[in-house]
Every structure is written in C-alpha cells, then in structure tokens.
Design an enzyme around this catalytic site. Structure first.
Site, mmCIF file in Angstrom:
data_model
loop_
_atom_site.group_PDB
_atom_site.id
_atom_site.type_symbol
_atom_site.label_atom_id
_atom_site.label_comp_id
_atom_site.label_asym_id
_atom_site.label_seq_id
_atom_site.Cartn_x
_atom_site.Cartn_y
_atom_site.Cartn_z
ATOM 1 N N LYS A 98 0.742 -1.145 0.478
ATOM 2 C CA LYS A 98 0.244 0.119 0.357
ATOM 3 C C LYS A 98 0.892 1.039 0.523
ATOM 4 O O LYS A 98 0.655 2.154 -1.018
ATOM 5 C CB LYS A 98 -1.072 0.349 0.512
ATOM 6 C CG LYS A 98 -1.577 -1.122 1.245
ATOM 7 C CD LYS A 98 -2.923 -0.671 2.265
ATOM 8 C CE LYS A 98 -1.961 -1.478 4.000
ATOM 9 N NZ LYS A 98 -1.758 -2.468 3.942
ATOM 10 N N ARG B 48 -9.649 0.628 8.482
ATOM 11 C CA ARG B 48 -9.389 -1.286 9.071
ATOM 12 C C ARG B 48 -9.902 -2.371 9.848
ATOM 13 O O ARG B 48 -9.972 -2.350 10.371
ATOM 14 C CB ARG B 48 -8.246 -0.880 9.414
ATOM 15 C CG ARG B 48 -6.965 -1.346 8.947
ATOM 16 C CD ARG B 48 -5.379 -0.618 10.233
ATOM 17 N NE ARG B 48 -4.211 -1.918 9.425
ATOM 18 C CZ ARG B 48 -2.693 -1.252 8.875
ATOM 19 N NH1 ARG B 48 -2.905 0.302 8.541
ATOM 20 N NH2 ARG B 48 -1.904 -1.863 8.225
ATOM 21 N N ARG C 205 11.630 -6.058 4.940
ATOM 22 C CA ARG C 205 11.973 -4.060 5.354
ATOM 23 C C ARG C 205 12.356 -4.754 6.774
ATOM 24 O O ARG C 205 12.958 -3.169 6.805
ATOM 25 C CB ARG C 205 10.337 -3.837 5.087
ATOM 26 C CG ARG C 205 10.480 -2.800 5.562
ATOM 27 C CD ARG C 205 9.002 -2.115 5.454
ATOM 28 N NE ARG C 205 7.893 -2.393 5.845
ATOM 29 C CZ ARG C 205 7.120 -1.769 6.020
ATOM 30 N NH1 ARG C 205 6.509 -1.478 5.112
ATOM 31 N NH2 ARG C 205 5.272 -2.590 6.755
ATOM 32 N N ARG D 69 12.001 -0.726 11.615
ATOM 33 C CA ARG D 69 10.429 -0.921 12.503
ATOM 34 C C ARG D 69 9.994 -1.884 13.090
ATOM 35 O O ARG D 69 10.223 -2.828 13.035
ATOM 36 C CB ARG D 69 8.787 -0.835 11.207
ATOM 37 C CG ARG D 69 8.944 0.742 10.272
ATOM 38 C CD ARG D 69 7.619 0.373 9.497
ATOM 39 N NE ARG D 69 6.638 -0.043 9.778
ATOM 40 C CZ ARG D 69 5.702 -0.590 9.188
ATOM 41 N NH1 ARG D 69 5.448 0.198 7.942
ATOM 42 N NH2 ARG D 69 4.546 -1.168 9.644
ATOM 43 N N ARG E 52 -0.748 -9.858 13.164
ATOM 44 C CA ARG E 52 -0.992 -8.774 12.020
ATOM 45 C C ARG E 52 -1.658 -9.103 11.064
ATOM 46 O O ARG E 52 -3.505 -8.643 11.138
ATOM 47 C CB ARG E 52 0.368 -7.884 11.264
ATOM 48 C CG ARG E 52 0.458 -6.941 12.756
ATOM 49 C CD ARG E 52 1.999 -6.430 11.960
ATOM 50 N NE ARG E 52 2.796 -5.317 10.623
ATOM 51 C CZ ARG E 52 3.144 -5.335 10.433
ATOM 52 N NH1 ARG E 52 4.425 -5.864 10.756
ATOM 53 N NH2 ARG E 52 3.612 -4.146 9.348
HETATM 54 P P1 B4P Z 1 4.591 -1.826 2.088
HETATM 55 O O1 B4P Z 1 3.874 -0.671 1.077
HETATM 56 O O2 B4P Z 1 5.466 -0.671 2.951
HETATM 57 O O3 B4P Z 1 3.350 -1.919 3.056
HETATM 58 P P2 B4P Z 1 2.231 -1.388 3.405
HETATM 59 O O4 B4P Z 1 0.633 -2.268 3.404
HETATM 60 O O5 B4P Z 1 2.098 -0.028 3.308
HETATM 61 O O6 B4P Z 1 2.288 -1.494 5.286
HETATM 62 P P3 B4P Z 1 1.601 -1.674 6.684
HETATM 63 O O7 B4P Z 1 0.786 -2.708 6.596
HETATM 64 O O8 B4P Z 1 2.631 -2.691 7.125
HETATM 65 O O9 B4P Z 1 1.844 -0.739 7.336
HETATM 66 P P4 B4P Z 1 0.683 0.198 8.065
HETATM 67 O O10 B4P Z 1 1.898 1.636 8.200
HETATM 68 O O11 B4P Z 1 -0.465 0.868 7.325
HETATM 69 O O12 B4P Z 1 5.529 -3.263 1.954
HETATM 70 C C1 B4P Z 1 5.501 -3.559 2.172
HETATM 71 C C2 B4P Z 1 7.253 -4.138 1.742
HETATM 72 O O13 B4P Z 1 7.429 -4.518 0.929
HETATM 73 C C3 B4P Z 1 8.466 -2.975 1.691
HETATM 74 O O14 B4P Z 1 9.316 -3.027 2.024
HETATM 75 C C4 B4P Z 1 8.322 -3.184 0.315
HETATM 76 O O15 B4P Z 1 9.599 -2.370 -0.316
HETATM 77 C C5 B4P Z 1 7.778 -4.361 0.190
HETATM 78 N N1 B4P Z 1 6.927 -4.304 -1.610
HETATM 79 C C6 B4P Z 1 6.115 -3.494 -2.206
HETATM 80 N N2 B4P Z 1 5.375 -3.876 -3.208
HETATM 81 C C7 B4P Z 1 5.948 -5.395 -3.406
HETATM 82 C C8 B4P Z 1 6.359 -5.444 -4.583
HETATM 83 N N3 B4P Z 1 5.741 -5.288 -5.869
HETATM 84 N N4 B4P Z 1 6.875 -6.964 -4.660
HETATM 85 C C9 B4P Z 1 7.745 -6.820 -3.532
HETATM 86 N N5 B4P Z 1 8.409 -6.238 -2.600
HETATM 87 C C10 B4P Z 1 7.070 -5.089 -2.516
HETATM 88 O O16 B4P Z 1 0.795 -0.163 9.530
HETATM 89 C C11 B4P Z 1 1.227 -0.329 11.070
HETATM 90 C C12 B4P Z 1 0.512 -0.454 11.948
HETATM 91 O O17 B4P Z 1 0.015 1.076 12.192
HETATM 92 C C13 B4P Z 1 -0.694 -1.147 11.740
HETATM 93 O O18 B4P Z 1 -0.138 -2.549 11.912
HETATM 94 C C14 B4P Z 1 -1.606 -0.432 13.548
HETATM 95 O O19 B4P Z 1 -0.980 -0.818 14.487
HETATM 96 C C15 B4P Z 1 -1.383 1.315 13.215
HETATM 97 N N6 B4P Z 1 -1.868 1.076 12.193
HETATM 98 C C16 B4P Z 1 -2.304 1.632 11.548
HETATM 99 N N7 B4P Z 1 -3.590 2.237 10.608
HETATM 100 C C17 B4P Z 1 -4.646 1.727 11.303
HETATM 101 C C18 B4P Z 1 -5.634 2.207 11.372
HETATM 102 N N8 B4P Z 1 -5.867 2.666 10.432
HETATM 103 N N9 B4P Z 1 -5.710 1.855 13.164
HETATM 104 C C19 B4P Z 1 -5.696 0.929 13.694
HETATM 105 N N10 B4P Z 1 -4.757 0.931 13.776
HETATM 106 C C20 B4P Z 1 -3.647 0.890 12.538
#
Ligand code: B4P
Length: 198
Positions: free
Chosen positions: A14, A89, A128, A134, A146
């Site tokens: 995302k 979420r 990552r 993190r 998670r």
């Molecule tokens: P990202 O792109 O960083 O992943 P994400 O889906 O954004 O991450 P996440 O769900 O962990 O984070 P969030 O900050 O929302 O990609 C992950 C990795 O994959 C990276 O290293 C990237 O380089 C690699 N990658 C990407 N695309 C790729 C591809 N095509 N091929 C190979 N590798 C690839 O949430 C973090 C925490 O915050 C949650 O657990 C929760 O505790 C809290 N939180 C956030 N929002 C919340 C909400 N609305 N309500 C309650 N808690 C919340």
C-alpha cells in the site's frame, strides 16, 4: 473530487503504490501508519499510547485513529482528492470516514485491494524489518499477529465496500511497475466513468 482507498493486508504494498499514485494523480496521501509513526517519533502522548498497540501487532483504538484523521482533514480543506492508505481498518472506521466525508459533501469513489499470499507478505515484512528499524516488522510472531488481526477486524471492511459496489481487487504480486500499471488502469477507468456521469 476523487477519493480512493488502497486496501490490503500488512506488507501488500500500500505504501509503495501510494507514492506512485500520488505522483500521477496529485492526491493528498493519508497514511494512518505514517501519521502514527510521526506521533511516535515526536514522543507525543498519542504516539506513546499508539506504540503499545503497534509493537504487539494490534490495531490502535478506533477513536484515536478517527480523531487523527479528522484533524488531518482540517489541515487539508482544499484537497483535490484523498488517497487513504491503511485506513479504514475496521468497519467502525469506514462508517466514521463516510460521515466525515459527507460533512465535506464528498464520498469514497473507489476501493482498490492488493491481493498477496501470506508467505510473500511475511518475506517482504521481514526483509523490510532488516533496514526500516520498524519494531513491528522484525518479529515473525508479531507479523503473524498482524495477519490474524487483518482477517478478523479489517477484512469485513471489504464487504462494507462491496455492498456499495466500490470494491475492486488487483493482483499485488509481480514487479512494482506491473502492479502500479494495473492500479492506474482501474483509477483511469473509474475517473472517466465519474466524469461521464455528470
Ligand atoms: P509497504 O508498501 O510498505 O506495505 P504496507 O502495506 O503499506 O504496510 P503496513 O500495513 O505494514 O503498514 P501501516 O503503516 O499501514 O510494503 C511492505 C514491503 O514490501 C516494503 O519493504 C516494500 O519495499 C515491499 N514491496 C512492496 N511492493 C513489492 C513488490 N511488488 N514486490 C516485492 N516487494 C514489495 O501499519 C502499521 C501499523 O500501524 C499497523 O499494524 C497498526 O498497528 C497501526 N495502524 C495503522 N493504521 C491504522 C488504523 N487505521 N487503525 C488502527 N491501527 C492502525
């Protein structure tokens, strides 16, 4: 105004894809994960409270997240459209978002979900964790937690938007460019449809 939700499990890309979409369409990027990490870095009371949940792979309580989103909106009154990344979420967050947007005479136009297998997600997150610092990415038990929170609390959000016929899935495995091409095709189509229905 066009508002997009990018949906998917932890590590589905995302954050990675949001950057590309923001660059192309000029959306205001609202990542609740990034906002929470900023609060933690600034050691605010909200950040200190949120960290306890995040480090255990739990969701931060709805009222905290919704309050944070509301103040973000106040700072971006003239936004041309939002990209919501990692929010909503829970169904309660989705309902609160509808109300906040309704007050601003707008709505969610589309939800795009990235589909990625659990094994690939674990691999990406552990990878990552080696460089991001993190704490929620370094421990496989926390990562699995998670996913179970995602299944129980976040996946019902997909049904919420399916009922409103706003939901579309995209394959989230492949190169970053292949995935962003697929997302952009879907956004272009929805934007054309939105324009033609006025
Ligand atoms: P990202 O792109 O960083 O992943 P994400 O889906 O954004 O991450 P996440 O769900 O962990 O984070 P969030 O900050 O929302 O990609 C992950 C990795 O994959 C990276 O290293 C990237 O380089 C690699 N990658 C990407 N695309 C790729 C591809 N095509 N091929 C190979 N590798 C690839 O949430 C973090 C925490 O915050 C949650 O657990 C929760 O505790 C809290 N939180 C956030 N929002 C919340 C909400 N609305 N309500 C309650 N808690 C919340």
């Amino acid at each position: 105004m066009f508002n997009l939700v990018l949906f998917g499990p932890p590590g589905s890309g995302k954050g990675t894809q949001s950057e590309k979409l923001v660059k192309k369409y000029g959306f205001i990027h609202l990542s609740t994960g990034n906002l929470l990490r900023e609060e933690i870095a600034n050691k605010t009371p909200l950040g200190l409270e949120a960290k306890k949940f995040m480090d255990q792979g739990q969701l931060v309580p709805d009222e905290v997240v919704i309050g944070m989103v509301d103040s973000f909106f106040e700072k971006h009154i003239t936004a041309p459209g939002f990209l919501f990344d990692g929010f909503p979420r829970t169904v309660a967050q989705a309902q609160a978002l509808d109300k906040l947007l309704d007050l601003r005479k707008t709505e969610i136009n589309m939800v795009l979900a990235l589909e990625v297998s659990e094994e690939e997600l674990v691999k990406r997150l552990l990878n990552r964790g080696q460089t991001s610092g993190r704490s929620d990415d370094t421990n496989e038990d926390v990562i699995r937690k998670r996913f179970s929170v995602y299944m129980n609390e976040t996946s019902p959000v997909a049904d919420y938007y399916k009922k409103e016929r706003k939901f579309r899935s995209v394959n989230g495995e492949g190169s970053v460019e292949e995935i962003s091409d697929a997302l952009m095709q879907a956004v272009d189509k929805a934007m054309t449809f939105q324009r033609s229905s006025f």
